[in-house]
Write a protein that holds these residues in place. Structure first.
Motif, PDB file in Angstrom:
ATOM      1  N   VAL A 110      -6.923   1.042  -9.568  1.00 53.51           N
ATOM      2  CA  VAL A 110      -7.560   0.535  -8.352  1.00 53.51           C
ATOM      3  C   VAL A 110      -7.202  -0.923  -8.129  1.00 53.51           C
ATOM      4  O   VAL A 110      -6.881  -1.340  -7.005  1.00 53.51           O
ATOM      5  N   LEU A 111      -7.249  -1.723  -9.169  1.00 53.94           N
ATOM      6  CA  LEU A 111      -6.918  -3.143  -9.036  1.00 53.94           C
ATOM      7  C   LEU A 111      -5.480  -3.321  -8.561  1.00 53.94           C
ATOM      8  O   LEU A 111      -5.203  -4.155  -7.689  1.00 53.94           O
ATOM      9  N   ASP A 112      -4.561  -2.537  -9.108  1.00 54.95           N
ATOM     10  CA  ASP A 112      -3.160  -2.608  -8.681  1.00 54.95           C
ATOM     11  C   ASP A 112      -3.017  -2.170  -7.220  1.00 54.95           C
ATOM     12  O   ASP A 112      -2.324  -2.802  -6.429  1.00 54.95           O
ATOM     13  N   TYR A 113      -3.682  -1.081  -6.871  1.00 54.22           N
ATOM     14  CA  TYR A 113      -3.584  -0.535  -5.513  1.00 54.22           C
ATOM     15  C   TYR A 113      -4.138  -1.519  -4.488  1.00 54.22           C
ATOM     16  O   TYR A 113      -3.535  -1.734  -3.431  1.00 54.22           O
ATOM     17  N   VAL A 114      -5.276  -2.097  -4.797  1.00 53.37           N
ATOM     18  CA  VAL A 114      -5.899  -3.062  -3.883  1.00 53.37           C
ATOM     19  C   VAL A 114      -4.981  -4.243  -3.631  1.00 53.37           C
ATOM     20  O   VAL A 114      -4.831  -4.719  -2.495  1.00 53.37           O
ATOM     21  N   ASN A 115      -4.318  -4.689  -4.667  1.00 56.49           N
ATOM     22  CA  ASN A 115      -3.402  -5.817  -4.522  1.00 56.49           C
ATOM     23  C   ASN A 115      -2.158  -5.434  -3.722  1.00 56.49           C
ATOM     24  O   ASN A 115      -1.731  -6.160  -2.817  1.00 56.49           O
ATOM     25  N   GLU A 116      -1.585  -4.263  -4.022  1.00 51.49           N
ATOM     26  CA  GLU A 116      -0.351  -3.831  -3.364  1.00 51.49           C
ATOM     27  C   GLU A 116      -0.560  -3.489  -1.887  1.00 51.49           C
ATOM     28  O   GLU A 116       0.334  -3.693  -1.060  1.00 51.49           O
ATOM     29  N   GLU A 117      -1.735  -2.980  -1.541  1.00 55.31           N
ATOM     30  CA  GLU A 117      -1.993  -2.497  -0.185  1.00 55.31           C
ATOM     31  C   GLU A 117      -2.704  -3.520   0.699  1.00 55.31           C
ATOM     32  O   GLU A 117      -3.146  -3.194   1.800  1.00 55.31           O
ATOM     33  N   ASP A 118      -2.825  -4.752   0.241  1.00 53.85           N
ATOM     34  CA  ASP A 118      -3.442  -5.822   1.030  1.00 53.85           C
ATOM     35  C   ASP A 118      -4.870  -5.462   1.444  1.00 53.85           C
ATOM     36  O   ASP A 118      -5.283  -5.678   2.585  1.00 53.85           O
ATOM     37  N   ILE A 119      -5.620  -4.894   0.527  1.00 50.62           N
ATOM     38  CA  ILE A 119      -7.032  -4.613   0.775  1.00 50.62           C
ATOM     39  C   ILE A 119      -7.831  -5.880   0.471  1.00 50.62           C
ATOM     40  O   ILE A 119      -7.755  -6.418  -0.627  1.00 50.62           O
ATOM     41  N   LYS A 120      -8.593  -6.334   1.454  1.00 50.89           N
ATOM     42  CA  LYS A 120      -9.297  -7.608   1.327  1.00 50.89           C
ATOM     43  C   LYS A 120     -10.784  -7.462   1.036  1.00 50.89           C
ATOM     44  O   LYS A 120     -11.399  -8.343   0.461  1.00 50.89           O
ATOM     45  N   PHE A 121     -11.376  -6.357   1.494  1.00 47.14           N
ATOM     46  CA  PHE A 121     -12.807  -6.161   1.299  1.00 47.14           C
ATOM     47  C   PHE A 121     -13.074  -4.792   0.677  1.00 47.14           C
ATOM     48  O   PHE A 121     -12.419  -3.803   1.003  1.00 47.14           O
ATOM     49  N   ILE A 122     -14.058  -4.765  -0.213  1.00 43.07           N
ATOM     50  CA  ILE A 122     -14.490  -3.517  -0.845  1.00 43.07           C
ATOM     51  C   ILE A 122     -15.957  -3.312  -0.505  1.00 43.07           C
ATOM     52  O   ILE A 122     -16.799  -4.186  -0.756  1.00 43.07           O
ATOM     53  N   ARG A 123     -16.273  -2.163   0.073  1.00 40.80           N
ATOM     54  CA  ARG A 123     -17.664  -1.820   0.332  1.00 40.80           C
ATOM     55  C   ARG A 123     -18.178  -0.985  -0.840  1.00 40.80           C
ATOM     56  O   ARG A 123     -17.661   0.104  -1.109  1.00 40.80           O
ATOM     57  N   LEU A 124     -19.175  -1.500  -1.511  1.00 39.97           N
ATOM     58  CA  LEU A 124     -19.781  -0.806  -2.637  1.00 39.97           C
ATOM     59  C   LEU A 124     -20.988  -0.022  -2.108  1.00 39.97           C
ATOM     60  O   LEU A 124     -21.990  -0.601  -1.701  1.00 39.97           O
ATOM     61  N   ALA A 125     -20.888   1.299  -2.103  1.00 37.75           N
ATOM     62  CA  ALA A 125     -21.868   2.150  -1.434  1.00 37.75           C
ATOM     63  C   ALA A 125     -22.801   2.842  -2.436  1.00 37.75           C
ATOM     64  O   ALA A 125     -22.393   3.223  -3.526  1.00 37.75           O
ATOM     65  N   PHE A 126     -24.066   2.999  -2.015  1.00 40.61           N
ATOM     66  CA  PHE A 126     -25.055   3.745  -2.789  1.00 40.61           C
ATOM     67  C   PHE A 126     -26.100   4.274  -1.811  1.00 40.61           C
ATOM     68  O   PHE A 126     -25.980   4.066  -0.593  1.00 40.61           O
ATOM     69  N   PHE A 127     -27.146   4.943  -2.313  1.00 38.26           N
ATOM     70  CA  PHE A 127     -28.097   5.624  -1.435  1.00 38.26           C
ATOM     71  C   PHE A 127     -29.530   5.347  -1.856  1.00 38.26           C
ATOM     72  O   PHE A 127     -29.828   5.296  -3.058  1.00 38.26           O
TER      73      PHE A 127
END
Length: 386
Positions: free
Chosen positions: A7-24
């Motif tokens: 995930v860390l590699d993918y986020v860096n390679e794909e220019d992902i800037k924000f992560i939404r941490l979801a729960f209920f």
């Protein structure tokens, strides 16, 4: 099935800037906190704290620190957000500061139910059929009760104006790794349905929760409001959340069905969780009589005619439920039926809608009655753990 490093590699390679941490929360309402991608490694290691006293059904203010720990296997990029500086979502496990699992984490409760089933030598697969209404917005952008169209069951364009929106929704589902199976206009004006291919219980629950988010987002982009309430228009068809269940051991399917029938009254509060839920039951293909039947849509459980593995469909649930807790209770009820070798009663072949009197038991007639039955149930307390 990503690992944390993936995930860390993918986020860096794909220019992902924000992560939404979801729960209920305990009502099944999705919550999230957004973090910058640069904080993700710390989130994996230490979690992200939040105020549990501000979440329905969680903790009181004097001891309210809980932590979100992202599940790397649930990473999904949000296709409706900009391509520059992308946004991704991960579901989270909730833990106490000392690392213990939080007992009111709906998703973890379902994971425990799945484990209990596997320990008993069975696995249950779930497929969902989810109905919703599309309503117009007023000049201020607020929802109205004016349906998007006046089409009926399985009508086509131009009467069916929701066709293109359902198409957008299905494409978005596929982009996020989900598999829609069918879509069509439903009976009510502006009412739609999209069905999912079966999957394991946790994936099916994740998909259902994500689906509601996608529908609302795509509806808003088209200047509409998506309504998942059970009975948005009192004299029109209500919206259901039909749950199809199959068992890895087909010979135990009838026992599982019998177990769920035997617990139907006790678990109704978690399948039909609002006052509006009980305005829907008993008409327009929303059964309130606890029975089962082959191909019978007027019964609480329908056994469809299919050439695939045997399955059965719970027809009374609606989308306002906490899907994780609903699936948990259905799994435990099915397990009870299997362990006790329960046999279902004789099938019901007649149309049960409109019958004023029946020798068969019915679901609770109000939310208050359903809540009372659930609160008095040792089965429910044991299954949910709180």
């Amino acid at each position: 099935m990503y690992s944390e490093s993936d995930v860390l590699d993918y986020v860096n390679e794909e220019d992902i800037k924000f992560i939404r941490l979801a729960f209920f929360d305990l009502n099944g309402v999705q919550k999230n906190v957004s973090i910058l991608a640069s904080q993700l490694e710390s989130a994996f290691k230490n979690g992200v704290s939040f105020d549990a006293s501000a979440i329905y059904g969680f903790e009181s203010p004097e001891k309210s620190d809980l932590f979100l720990h992202p599940d790397p296997t649930t990473l999904s990029v949000l296709p409706w957000r900009p391509n520059t500086g992308k946004v991704a979502r991960m579901f989270c496990n909730i833990r106490y500061p000392d690392g213990r699992a939080y007992e009111k984490d709906s998703r973890a409760i379902l994971q425990n139910a799945v484990k209990a089933a596997k320990d008993a030598g069975v696995e249950f697969m779930f497929g969902t059929e989810i109905e919703f209404y599309l309503f117009k917005l007023d000049e201020k952008g607020e929802p109205t009760k004016i349906p998007f169209d006046n089409a009926g069951y399985m009508d086509i364009a131009p009467e069916d104006k929701g066709e293109n929106i359902r198409r957008e929704i299905c494409f978005t589902l596929e982009e996020m790794g989900m598999q829609p199976e069918a879509s069509h206009h439903e009976e009510g004006p502006g009412q739609n349905e999209i069905d999912f291919h079966y999957s394991d219980a946790v994936t099916a629950a994740d998909n259902a929760a994500t689906f509601k988010w996608i529908v609302r987002a795509r509806a808003a982009q088209n200047g509409l409001y998506a309504d998942f309430s059970p009975k948005p228009i009192l004299d029109k068809a209500g919206s259901g959340f039909h749950i199809n269940i199959s068992c890895s051991d087909p010979s135990k399917t009838k026992n599982a069905l019998a177990g769920i029938l035997s617990r139907a009254q006790e678990i109704s509060f978690y399948l039909n969780s609002t006052e509006n839920s009980y305005q829907r039951l008993g008409e327009h293909k929303a059964p309130n009589i606890i029975a089962w039947g082959n191909e019978n849509r007027s019964a609480f459980i329908r056994v469809p005619s299919t050439k695939e593995e045997p399955r059965f469909e719970i027809r009374s649930a609606d989308s306002e439920c906490n899907v994780y807790l609903a699936f948990t209770l259905l799994i435990h009820a099915a397990l009870d039926g299997i362990k006790s070798n329960l046999e279902p009663p004789a099938e019901t072949a007649e149309n049960l809608f409109g019958q004023k009197k029946s020798a068969l038991k019915t679901l609770p007639k109000s939310l208050a009655e359903a809540k009372k039955l659930a609160s008095q149930s040792d089965f429910v307390k044991k299954a949910l753990g709180f």
